[in-house]
Design a protein around this motif. Structure first.
Motif, PDB file in Angstrom:
ATOM      1  N   ARG A   1      37.491  41.418  33.740  1.00 39.18           N
ATOM      2  CA  ARG A   1      38.520  41.957  34.644  1.00 39.18           C
ATOM      3  C   ARG A   1      39.123  43.236  34.054  1.00 39.18           C
ATOM      4  O   ARG A   1      39.983  43.175  33.162  1.00 39.18           O
ATOM      5  N   PRO A   2      38.684  44.390  34.552  1.00 45.40           N
ATOM      6  CA  PRO A   2      39.250  45.646  34.048  1.00 45.40           C
ATOM      7  C   PRO A   2      40.745  45.750  34.371  1.00 45.40           C
ATOM      8  O   PRO A   2      41.194  45.250  35.405  1.00 45.40           O
ATOM      9  N   ALA A   3      41.478  46.426  33.489  1.00 46.12           N
ATOM     10  CA  ALA A   3      42.898  46.685  33.772  1.00 46.12           C
ATOM     11  C   ALA A   3      43.021  47.703  34.896  1.00 46.12           C
ATOM     12  O   ALA A   3      44.021  47.730  35.619  1.00 46.12           O
ATOM     13  N   GLY A   4      42.004  48.542  35.058  1.00 46.09           N
ATOM     14  CA  GLY A   4      42.004  49.511  36.148  1.00 46.09           C
ATOM     15  C   GLY A   4      40.613  50.075  36.353  1.00 46.09           C
ATOM     16  O   GLY A   4      39.808  50.099  35.417  1.00 46.09           O
TER      17      GLY A   4
ATOM     18  N   SER B   1      28.966  48.718  31.251  1.00 45.75           N
ATOM     19  CA  SER B   1      29.741  49.676  32.040  1.00 45.75           C
ATOM     20  C   SER B   1      30.976  49.019  32.643  1.00 45.75           C
ATOM     21  O   SER B   1      31.551  49.538  33.598  1.00 45.75           O
ATOM     22  N   THR B   2      31.390  47.892  32.070  1.00 50.95           N
ATOM     23  CA  THR B   2      32.702  47.373  32.430  1.00 50.95           C
ATOM     24  C   THR B   2      33.439  46.984  31.155  1.00 50.95           C
ATOM     25  O   THR B   2      32.855  46.949  30.067  1.00 50.95           O
ATOM     26  N   THR B   3      34.727  46.739  31.300  1.00 48.87           N
ATOM     27  CA  THR B   3      35.610  46.550  30.157  1.00 48.87           C
ATOM     28  C   THR B   3      36.888  45.889  30.652  1.00 48.87           C
ATOM     29  O   THR B   3      37.167  45.914  31.857  1.00 48.87           O
ATOM     30  N   GLU B   4      37.655  45.354  29.745  1.00 48.54           N
ATOM     31  CA  GLU B   4      38.978  44.865  30.151  1.00 48.54           C
ATOM     32  C   GLU B   4      40.009  45.997  30.109  1.00 48.54           C
ATOM     33  O   GLU B   4      41.183  45.781  30.393  1.00 48.54           O
ATOM     34  N   GLY B   5      39.559  47.193  29.769  1.00 49.15           N
ATOM     35  CA  GLY B   5      40.426  48.367  29.797  1.00 49.15           C
ATOM     36  C   GLY B   5      40.227  49.129  31.100  1.00 49.15           C
ATOM     37  O   GLY B   5      40.322  48.561  32.190  1.00 49.15           O
ATOM     38  N   LEU B   6      39.887  50.422  30.980  1.00 51.03           N
ATOM     39  CA  LEU B   6      39.740  51.285  32.160  1.00 51.03           C
ATOM     40  C   LEU B   6      38.262  51.584  32.418  1.00 51.03           C
ATOM     41  O   LEU B   6      37.559  52.079  31.529  1.00 51.03           O
ATOM     42  N   VAL B   7      37.811  51.294  33.628  1.00 49.08           N
ATOM     43  CA  VAL B   7      36.465  51.708  34.046  1.00 49.08           C
ATOM     44  C   VAL B   7      36.600  53.101  34.663  1.00 49.08           C
ATOM     45  O   VAL B   7      37.331  53.288  35.644  1.00 49.08           O
TER      46      VAL B   7
END
Ligand SMILES: Cc1cc2nc3c(=O)[nH]c(=O)nc-3n(C[C@H](O)[C@H](O)[C@H](O)COP(=O)(O)OP(=O)(O)OC[C@H]3O[C@@H](n4cnc5c(N)ncnc54)[C@H](O)[C@@H]3O)c2cc1C
Length: 506
Positions: free
Chosen positions: A71-74, A111-117
């Motif tokens: 779940r990205p933060a944004g 190409s996803t992250t829990e930070g910013l995509v």
């Protein structure tokens, strides 16, 4: 998954930009506050999607549903180079890890992250010029083939319509035209990149040569965010698709004959030998197909197919060829012959898109410089057939490389596998109703064993675009002798290691 190391690296880079030392980097590891996110949205021409947004579930999707738990933060949909710069500045000043995303096809979910995509899918222009085509990183293969084909231009492309230029070209770019035109990255004239410090550079054979070298095979997500590629045009006089189906009883002859035939086949001929079980139930008979394309006339193709049949020493159960040309031929491989280009995208890409997402799938792959000996073929076939499990889907492909891709020396670009003759690609897929821990474990066990068996005969190298999170020797496998030079380029262009994922360079 976001690692603590990644967060710290993001924070360290921010402090470095601000002229501060590393001390205290850990305190900047918390994700940004509401005001900071709002400020980012105001700076963007494009749109920032936060978990509270109605379309968040769509915005966070990669190609495969198996990464939906991240779940990205944004997710920032960038529409300009300025948007990309704003995202990088935000991420670094707030210590938020960030990754670029173009088509979302990374096998590892990198190409996803829990930070910013930082999504650049909207930078998807395809402008076909007289000598070169300018493509945005978000342009997908279907967009590229359609636009190039309409202008009578051929560009090396892959076999999946929704793979985007962003990742595809940086990892090399393999497909039916590899043997005739070379890799996708071999057509690059220049690349525009936004570096971690926000500077925008264009690299080519004449400027920032070391970055240009690194971007042709170094793999996405390592050096900066590509915002534009310029690709040299080629001409493809004609393209005929062919498929030969074989009785499974002849599988050993087909696999051995295909390998014998390949070194003598002309470079206009591409090819694959595909073994597939669409349901690995114990009594199911696998599919056995040799297929590919020929850049030339149907008459000339016939002679080359006769040579393949003769190398195999058996008659195929069926033999088909279709003279469709480059654009329509590729649309046929994309399974989009009856679709508009808008429809030939993954659902959610645009209102008309119809292609489904993929679910749980593991891919593992190795490259081969020599044919697998007869006893090795026996072992690989036994591994393919082992541990049958109803409902599971499994494939082994042998995919022809060489030709024009081998005209370039191993160290001339970061793509090192110039002398590979073919790849062997293994895949295991679960239908959605079977996607649970037990079936995943069984699928993983099958592919790991099949990989170990196959690897005995490989060159122990792996195509970096078939990125494999389970590969222990990934530095050597993806980059071999080019790795030290890639590390040097990383230190020059991303000195604080802001671009970071489990298998990033450096
Ligand atoms: C179904 C399927 C079919 C495939 N078929 C082929 C094929 O025929 N031939 C072939 O060669 N490969 C093929 N691949 C592999 C594919 O080339 C790679 O997965 C490629 O990296 C995908 O690029 P993307 O932009 O679509 O994916 P993404 O997941 O968006 O990106 C992949 C990596 O590149 C980074 N990245 C993305 N955009 C940028 C950017 N603009 N700047 C810098 N870094 C960026 C990401 O952070 C990530 O690490 C296939 C993959 C799948 C899933």
């Amino acid at each position: 998954m976001t690692t603590r190391r990644a967060v710290l690296k993001g924070g360290a880079a921010a402090l470095a930009l601000a002229g501060l030392g590393a001390a205290g980097a850990a305190s900047s590891s918390a994700l940004a506050g509401k005001t900071e996110w709002e400020r980012l949205q105001r700076r963007l021409t494009g749109r920032l999607v936060l978990p509270s947004s109605g379309d968040y579930d769509l915005a966070k999707q990669l190609h495969r549903t198996m990464f939906d738990g991240i779940r990205p933060a944004g997710v920032a949909y960038c529409e300009t180079v300025g948007d990309v710069r704003a995202c990088l500045s935000f991420a670094q000043h707030n210590g938020v890890p960030a990754v670029p995303r173009s088509g979302g096809h990374s096998y590892g979910g990198y190409s996803t992250t829990e930070g910013l995509v930082i999504d650049v899918s909207r930078l998807n222009t395809v402008q076909v010029g007289e000598h070169a085509t300018v493509v945005g990183p978000g342009a997908q293969l279907t967009d590229l083939v359609d636009a190039a084909g309409a202008h009578g231009v051929g560009l090396a492309s892959g076999i999946c319509p929704t793979v985007a230029m962003g990742g595809y070209l940086q990892g090399g770019g393999i497909g039916w035209q590899t043997r005739s035109l070379g890799l996708g990255c071999d057509s690059l004239e220049s690349v525009q990149v936004v570096l971690a410090d926000g500077s925008v550079v264009t690299c080519s054979e004449h400027q920032h040569q070391d970055l240009f070298w690194a971007l042709r095979g170094g793999g996405g997500g390592n050096f900066g965010i590509v915002t534009r590629y310029e690709r040299r045009n080629s001409t493809i006089p004609g393209m005929v698709n062919y498929t030969l189906a074989w009785d499974w009883d002849h599988v050993k002859d087909v696999v051995e004959g295909w390998q014998r035939w390949l070194p003598g086949a002309p470079r206009e001929m591409s090819g694959r030998c595909l073994l597939g079980l669409l349901n690995a139930a114990p009594d199911a008979t696998p599919l056995l197909i040799t297929d590919g394309t020929f850049l030339g006339s149907p008459e000339d193709l016939d002679a080359h197919l006769d040579a393949l049949v003769s190398a195999i020493g058996r008659a195929p159960a069926a033999r088909d060829a279709e003279d469709l040309g480059f654009r329509d031929g590729m649309m046929s491989w994309f399974k989009c012959s009856d679709k508009t280009v808008a429809q030939c995208h993954r659902v959610g890409h645009n209102p008309e898109a119809t292609l489904p997402r993929a679910g749980f799938q593991i891919d593992r792959s190795r490259l081969f410089k020599e044919a697998v000996p007869s006893s090795g073929v026996d072992e690989i076939l036994a591994a393919f057939d082992a541990e049958r499990r109803a409902g599971h889907i499994r494939f082994i492909h042998l995919f022809a490389l060489g030709g024009a891709a081998s005209d370039v020396p191993r160290t001339a670009t970061a793509y090192v596998h110039r002398d590979a003759r073919f790849s062997v690609d293994l895949a295991t897929v679960l239908p959605p109703v079977m996607d649970n821990d037990e079936e995943r474990a069984a699928a993983r066990a099958w592919i790991d064993r099949a990989f170990t068996v196959t690897d005995q005969y490989s060159a122990h190298e792996t195509y970096q675009n078939y990125i494999d999170p389970d590969l222990a020797d990934w530095r050597q496998a993806y980059y071999a002798e080019n790795y030290p030079r890639l590390v040097k380029a990383k230190r020059t262009y991303d000195p604080h290691g802001f671009f970071d994922f489990a298998q990033s360079i450096g």
